[in-house]
Write a protein that holds these residues in place. Structure first.
Motif, mmCIF file in Angstrom:
data_model
loop_
_atom_site.group_PDB
_atom_site.id
_atom_site.type_symbol
_atom_site.label_atom_id
_atom_site.label_comp_id
_atom_site.label_asym_id
_atom_site.label_seq_id
_atom_site.Cartn_x
_atom_site.Cartn_y
_atom_site.Cartn_z
ATOM 1 N N VAL A 1 0.757 -1.080 -0.012
ATOM 2 C CA VAL A 1 -0.037 -0.127 -0.080
ATOM 3 C C VAL A 1 0.934 1.170 0.120
ATOM 4 O O VAL A 1 0.394 2.236 -0.505
ATOM 5 C CB VAL A 1 -0.951 0.127 1.208
ATOM 6 N N ARG B 1 2.119 2.388 -3.430
ATOM 7 C CA ARG B 1 0.799 2.754 -4.039
ATOM 8 C C ARG B 1 0.264 4.192 -3.705
ATOM 9 O O ARG B 1 0.114 5.048 -4.698
ATOM 10 C CB ARG B 1 -0.337 2.098 -3.813
ATOM 11 N N VAL C 1 -6.364 4.822 -0.550
ATOM 12 C CA VAL C 1 -5.895 3.513 -1.192
ATOM 13 C C VAL C 1 -6.548 2.199 -0.098
ATOM 14 O O VAL C 1 -6.237 2.326 1.019
ATOM 15 C CB VAL C 1 -4.347 3.167 -1.378
ATOM 16 N N MET D 1 -6.422 -1.825 0.998
ATOM 17 C CA MET D 1 -5.766 -2.947 0.594
ATOM 18 C C MET D 1 -6.268 -3.746 -0.603
ATOM 19 O O MET D 1 -5.479 -4.299 -1.386
ATOM 20 C CB MET D 1 -5.565 -3.608 2.148
ATOM 21 N N VAL E 1 -4.935 -3.088 -3.782
ATOM 22 C CA VAL E 1 -3.629 -3.514 -4.130
ATOM 23 C C VAL E 1 -3.209 -5.038 -4.000
ATOM 24 O O VAL E 1 -2.808 -5.385 -4.857
ATOM 25 C CB VAL E 1 -2.829 -2.835 -3.052
#
Length: 333
Positions: free
Chosen positions: A93, A96, A105, A107, A110
């Motif tokens: 994460v 990202r 974001v 989890m 991702v």
């Protein structure tokens, strides 16, 4: 129900209501009732009405090492932030959210669930603290070398964050971080009202690392200290007296708990005076007689006269009218 307005997130339409806008307004008005050290926890608690969560973390640190130097959390056991920092190399994460700053974001976006719940990251960092769902956002101040991580968590695996909650988080985090910074400097300005209007401030630790910094503070340091390092003062805090002039800047330092408030402004002739001399100048430039000024300062009239003589020598003026003109020019009046 009040009519809201829409935003687009990953192809889906999400409604943001006027009530949400009103809540954002309350964040910026919090300075009237909330001290800076209490704001972040209270603001996180109020975020719950828009993005329900079981626990949350709001950390600020330096970009050079991505370690927290200030941290506020809700319902997180001790040791979680340390576990989070230790697992930086395992956490997909983090890169990202650093790639898409300001964008929340999850989890899930991702790591597929089956991969995440079978990973070392889950086993070492999140499962021991009962965390099952994650929504994280990072904002950075590149010039100041600062980053802020705001994450909210859920303990129920069956309650993933929805696209609408992600959209609300995205808009909320920007205002939470900016309102917190605004509150800090508004509070400091109320406590220090005897500095020029063109002064700028930062809050730093004993190592000179910024915790909060105003853009015009960075403008001044970059102009007067061309080799200024990112994320920290260009001079050691320990080398500063209470107030001094350095590289054409007047610098004032005050303690703020374990931190320091540093104020800068371009030096002028009056900045070369001692604190007592400035008090005499202020009294005389207001039209007080030596006796009135002496009574106000609690000294003898002869002491006022002696200070004023030295002020005249330092400033190169020879009359009260010339002194008053210089004071008015310095104050911008």
């Amino acid at each position: 129900m009040l009519q809201g307005f829409c935003t687009i997130l990953d192809g889906e339409t999400t409604t943001l209501t006027p009530e949400f806008d009103h809540w954002i307004g309350t964040l910026y008005r919090a300075g009237a009732t909330v001290r800076p050290e209490h704001f972040r926890r209270q603001a996180l608690e109020s975020l719950r009405q828009w993005v329900p969560f079981d626990c949350a973390l709001w950390g600020t640190g330096t970009l050079e090492n991505l370690l927290f130097h200030t941290l506020d959390s809700i319902n997180l056991p001790g040791g979680f932030s340390e576990a989070l920092e230790r697992s930086r190399h395992l956490n997909p994460v983090l890169p990202r959210i650093l790639e898409q700053l300001g964008k929340p974001v999850t989890m899930t976006s991702v790591y597929p669930d089956e991969q995440f719940y079978g990973s070392q990251l889950y086993a070492s960092t999140f499962q021991p603290f009962g965390i099952e769902r994650i929504l994280s956002t990072v904002l950075t101040d590149e010039r100041g070398g600062l980053y802020t991580l705001l994450s909210v968590y859920r303990r129920d695996r069956q309650r993933p964050f929805t696209p609408e909650e992600v959209a609300l988080q995205e808009r909320a985090v920007f205002h939470l971080v900016n309102a917190a910074s605004h509150l800090v400097f508004s509070f400091l300005n109320r406590r220090q009202n005897d500095v020029p209007d063109d002064s700028a401030a930062c809050v730093c630790d004993a190592h000179g690392l910024y915790h909060e910094v105003q853009p015009n503070f960075l403008d001044l340091t970059e102009r007067h200290f061309p080799e200024s390092p990112r994320g920290r003062l260009p001079f050691p805090v320990g080398a500063l007296d209470d107030e001094q002039t350095l590289n054409g800047l007047s610098i004032r330092i005050r303690r703020l708990g374990e931190l320091y408030v540093i104020r800068l402004w371009p030096s002028g002739p009056l900045d070369e005076l001692t604190a007592r001399e400035r008090e005499v100048v202020d009294a005389v430039s207001r039209g007080l007689t030596f006796k009135e000024a002496a009574r106000r300062l609690g000294v003898a009239p002869s002491t006022v006269s002696n200070h004023l003589y030295r002020v005249y020598q330092k400033l190169g003026v020879h009359s009260r009218s010339a002194l008053a003109k210089l004071v008015h020019e310095h104050d911008g009046s």
